[in-house]
Design an enzyme around this catalytic site. Sequence first.
Site, PDB file in Angstrom:
ATOM      1  N   GLU A 141       4.112  -2.931 -13.625  1.00 53.14           N
ATOM      2  CA  GLU A 141       5.573  -3.090 -13.806  1.00 53.14           C
ATOM      3  C   GLU A 141       6.273  -1.725 -13.847  1.00 53.14           C
ATOM      4  O   GLU A 141       7.242  -1.528 -14.585  1.00 53.14           O
ATOM      5  CB  GLU A 141       5.897  -3.976 -15.003  1.00 53.14           C
ATOM      6  CG  GLU A 141       5.425  -5.399 -14.745  1.00 53.14           C
ATOM      7  CD  GLU A 141       6.241  -6.468 -15.427  1.00 53.14           C
ATOM      8  OE1 GLU A 141       7.376  -6.198 -15.834  1.00 53.14           O
ATOM      9  OE2 GLU A 141       5.719  -7.589 -15.526  1.00 53.14           O
TER      10      GLU A 141
ATOM     11  N   ILE B 204      -1.261  -7.704  -6.336  1.00 53.02           N
ATOM     12  CA  ILE B 204      -0.359  -8.784  -6.740  1.00 53.02           C
ATOM     13  C   ILE B 204      -1.057  -9.718  -7.727  1.00 53.02           C
ATOM     14  O   ILE B 204      -2.114 -10.288  -7.403  1.00 53.02           O
ATOM     15  CB  ILE B 204       0.121  -9.593  -5.499  1.00 53.02           C
ATOM     16  CG1 ILE B 204       0.755  -8.656  -4.452  1.00 53.02           C
ATOM     17  CG2 ILE B 204       1.079 -10.713  -5.918  1.00 53.02           C
ATOM     18  CD1 ILE B 204       1.951  -7.844  -4.915  1.00 53.02           C
TER      19      ILE B 204
ATOM     20  N   PRO C 150       0.814  -1.228   0.000  1.00 55.78           N
ATOM     21  CA  PRO C 150       0.000   0.000   0.000  1.00 55.78           C
ATOM     22  C   PRO C 150       0.845   1.274   0.000  1.00 55.78           C
ATOM     23  O   PRO C 150       0.508   2.237  -0.672  1.00 55.78           O
ATOM     24  CB  PRO C 150      -0.823  -0.133   1.283  1.00 55.78           C
ATOM     25  CG  PRO C 150      -0.925  -1.612   1.520  1.00 55.78           C
ATOM     26  CD  PRO C 150       0.349  -2.202   1.018  1.00 55.78           C
TER      27      PRO C 150
HETATM   28  N1  CAA Z   1      19.683  -3.269 -12.307  1.00 57.65           N
HETATM   29  C1  CAA Z   1      20.599  -3.469 -11.313  1.00 57.65           C
HETATM   30  N2  CAA Z   1      20.743  -2.614 -10.267  1.00 57.65           N
HETATM   31  C2  CAA Z   1      19.912  -1.550 -10.226  1.00 57.65           C
HETATM   32  C3  CAA Z   1      18.947  -1.290 -11.217  1.00 57.65           C
HETATM   33  C4  CAA Z   1      18.857  -2.200 -12.293  1.00 57.65           C
HETATM   34  N3  CAA Z   1      17.975  -2.021 -13.265  1.00 57.65           N
HETATM   35  N4  CAA Z   1      18.272  -0.161 -10.892  1.00 57.65           N
HETATM   36  C5  CAA Z   1      18.818   0.291  -9.751  1.00 57.65           C
HETATM   37  N5  CAA Z   1      19.795  -0.546  -9.352  1.00 57.65           N
HETATM   38  C6  CAA Z   1      20.665  -0.394  -8.186  1.00 57.65           C
HETATM   39  C7  CAA Z   1      21.399   0.934  -8.248  1.00 57.65           C
HETATM   40  O1  CAA Z   1      22.610   0.824  -8.993  1.00 57.65           O
HETATM   41  C8  CAA Z   1      21.668   1.196  -6.782  1.00 57.65           C
HETATM   42  O2  CAA Z   1      22.765   0.409  -6.352  1.00 57.65           O
HETATM   43  P1  CAA Z   1      24.078   1.078  -5.711  1.00 57.65           P
HETATM   44  O3  CAA Z   1      23.563   1.926  -4.559  1.00 57.65           O
HETATM   45  O4  CAA Z   1      24.893  -0.113  -5.277  1.00 57.65           O
HETATM   46  O5  CAA Z   1      24.693   1.897  -6.775  1.00 57.65           O
HETATM   47  C9  CAA Z   1      20.436   0.635  -6.087  1.00 57.65           C
HETATM   48  O6  CAA Z   1      19.878  -0.323  -6.995  1.00 57.65           O
HETATM   49  C10 CAA Z   1      19.402   1.688  -5.767  1.00 57.65           C
HETATM   50  O7  CAA Z   1      19.050   2.328  -6.978  1.00 57.65           O
HETATM   51  P2  CAA Z   1      18.289   3.723  -7.033  1.00 57.65           P
HETATM   52  O8  CAA Z   1      18.974   4.680  -6.110  1.00 57.65           O
HETATM   53  O9  CAA Z   1      18.140   4.111  -8.456  1.00 57.65           O
HETATM   54  O10 CAA Z   1      16.885   3.352  -6.378  1.00 57.65           O
HETATM   55  P3  CAA Z   1      15.605   4.250  -6.100  1.00 57.65           P
HETATM   56  O11 CAA Z   1      15.133   3.989  -4.725  1.00 57.65           O
HETATM   57  O12 CAA Z   1      15.870   5.649  -6.524  1.00 57.65           O
HETATM   58  O13 CAA Z   1      14.476   3.580  -7.041  1.00 57.65           O
HETATM   59  C11 CAA Z   1      13.176   3.249  -9.030  1.00 57.65           C
HETATM   60  C12 CAA Z   1      14.570   3.519  -8.374  1.00 57.65           C
HETATM   61  C13 CAA Z   1      13.490   3.188 -10.499  1.00 57.65           C
HETATM   62  C14 CAA Z   1      12.184   4.360  -8.758  1.00 57.65           C
HETATM   63  C15 CAA Z   1      12.621   1.890  -8.532  1.00 57.65           C
HETATM   64  O14 CAA Z   1      12.223   1.973  -7.189  1.00 57.65           O
HETATM   65  C16 CAA Z   1      11.475   1.383  -9.381  1.00 57.65           C
HETATM   66  O15 CAA Z   1      11.680   0.800 -10.445  1.00 57.65           O
HETATM   67  N6  CAA Z   1      10.217   1.587  -8.927  1.00 57.65           N
HETATM   68  C17 CAA Z   1       9.061   1.020  -9.632  1.00 57.65           C
HETATM   69  C18 CAA Z   1       8.727  -0.313  -9.072  1.00 57.65           C
HETATM   70  C19 CAA Z   1       7.879  -1.140  -9.993  1.00 57.65           C
HETATM   71  O16 CAA Z   1       8.136  -1.235 -11.186  1.00 57.65           O
HETATM   72  N7  CAA Z   1       6.892  -1.810  -9.402  1.00 57.65           N
HETATM   73  C20 CAA Z   1       6.030  -2.703 -10.138  1.00 57.65           C
HETATM   74  C21 CAA Z   1       5.813  -3.961  -9.375  1.00 57.65           C
HETATM   75  S1  CAA Z   1       5.409  -5.366 -10.332  1.00 57.65           S
HETATM   76  C22 CAA Z   1       3.858  -5.189 -10.981  1.00 57.65           C
HETATM   77  O17 CAA Z   1       3.343  -4.133 -11.085  1.00 57.65           O
HETATM   78  C23 CAA Z   1       3.199  -6.382 -11.564  1.00 57.65           C
HETATM   79  C24 CAA Z   1       1.968  -6.902 -10.906  1.00 57.65           C
HETATM   80  O18 CAA Z   1       1.967  -7.979 -10.331  1.00 57.65           O
HETATM   81  C25 CAA Z   1       0.670  -6.186 -11.057  1.00 57.65           C
END
Ligand code: CAA
Length: 379
Positions: free
Chosen positions: A363, A157, A128
């Site tokens: 996603e 989910i 949430p």
């Molecule tokens: N691959 C590998 N490592 C990664 C990465 C990637 N693609 N993206 C980030 N990282 C690493 C970074 O390098 C960093 O590592 P270091 O500190 O060691 O350098 C660490 O992860 C943290 O990265 P950020 O500082 O960029 O993280 P953030 O907190 O700023 O978040 C974000 C980034 C892109 C906003 C991320 O939180 C995100 O993608 N949010 C969206 C989540 C999402 O897609 N949810 C959907 C769920 S699934 C669904 O919807 C399906 C269902 O069942 C209905």
Amino acid sequence: MVSFQLTDEQTAIRDLARKFTQKEIVPVAAEYDEKAEMPWPVIQKAFEIGLWNLNIPEKYGGQGLDALTQVLIYEELAYGCLGIFGAFGGNALAVTPLLIAGTEEQKEKFLTPFCAKPSLAAFALTEPNAGSDVSNLATTATRKGDEYILNGTKCFITHGGIADLYTIFASTDKTKGTKGISAFLVPGNTPGLYMGKKEDKMGDRASHIGEVIIEEVRVPASNLLGREGEGFKIAMRTLDITRPSIGAAALGVARRAFEEALKYSKERVQFGKPISANQAIQFMLADMATGIECARALVWKAAWHIDQGKPNTMLSAMSKCYASDMAMKVTVDALQIFGGYGYMKDYPMEKLMRDVKITQIYEGTNQIQRMVIASQLLR
Ligand code: CAA
């Protein structure tokens, strides 16, 4: 060298998926949309003909297909019904953390029984108060001896509450933010794992989305994926692999809407001529066809990068974002071509428009995709 030539195997399985969609999905799509039920008979048939567990290696009983072949299939399935595609996509998403971070022992233990029958998996990340901001997870996993004890609530989910296998993301150290998140494999029949509310959705209704209640769920320490604190990166690497599939699904819906609108525009006569004779309609059709071609090229490239082991974070986000925005616009315009009939449930247009909206959200919202793209550009 750039080649858009599919292999004979890719063409054959794409054609199989196209026939399967026409025979098994298109005729039942409206019914599953209405009832909002899991399409079990479709899943059973897909399992029987080898269109299920596409991303799981053959040695565990899956199809072992490359990413490009998978997106070809997803475009076809979603052409028939995005909600029904959701069962395929939801499973692929949920087992990807195990595929990328699991040990051989974990893969053998969890995937082999999973593939022996049509099973469901759930990727339990969202909460949430932790949707886009994954670092804010409230679910905890506390180590006690040789076990972890999980507590929390997951929402939105896919297969939540009805899955055979869950990948649950939980905080093992709240002080560490993203670096305190860990991933766990949890069998669906584990005591303390319950289904909460089943969501009643605007579209994508054949896909089951539910809340998952996690109360004192005990799992052996050997169910931890990777090491403690690696969960966030596992989740991000997973989404890098699966986002092109959402692009492909959006593409499938867009292609369906376009084909329906093209056909209708040639049949519908107003002012003594088919409406397709009007430039206003022709321009909409031209834009739809162009958008579909662009999105497909991007989805294929993102998938090809995965298969080549090339960096794909940016391309995956681009493909999901562009294809879903394009598909949203295409379904709106296609419905417009149908005029008043498009708004009625007698025609497929309103369902396509309702369904495809979710591809701009799940996603990772398209705003998050743009953040990912920009952060890659500015690195
Ligand atoms: N691959 C590998 N490592 C990664 C990465 C990637 N693609 N993206 C980030 N990282 C690493 C970074 O390098 C960093 O590592 P270091 O500190 O060691 O350098 C660490 O992860 C943290 O990265 P950020 O500082 O960029 O993280 P953030 O907190 O700023 O978040 C974000 C980034 C892109 C906003 C991320 O939180 C995100 O993608 N949010 C969206 C989540 C999402 O897609 N949810 C959907 C769920 S699934 C669904 O919807 C399906 C269902 O069942 C209905």
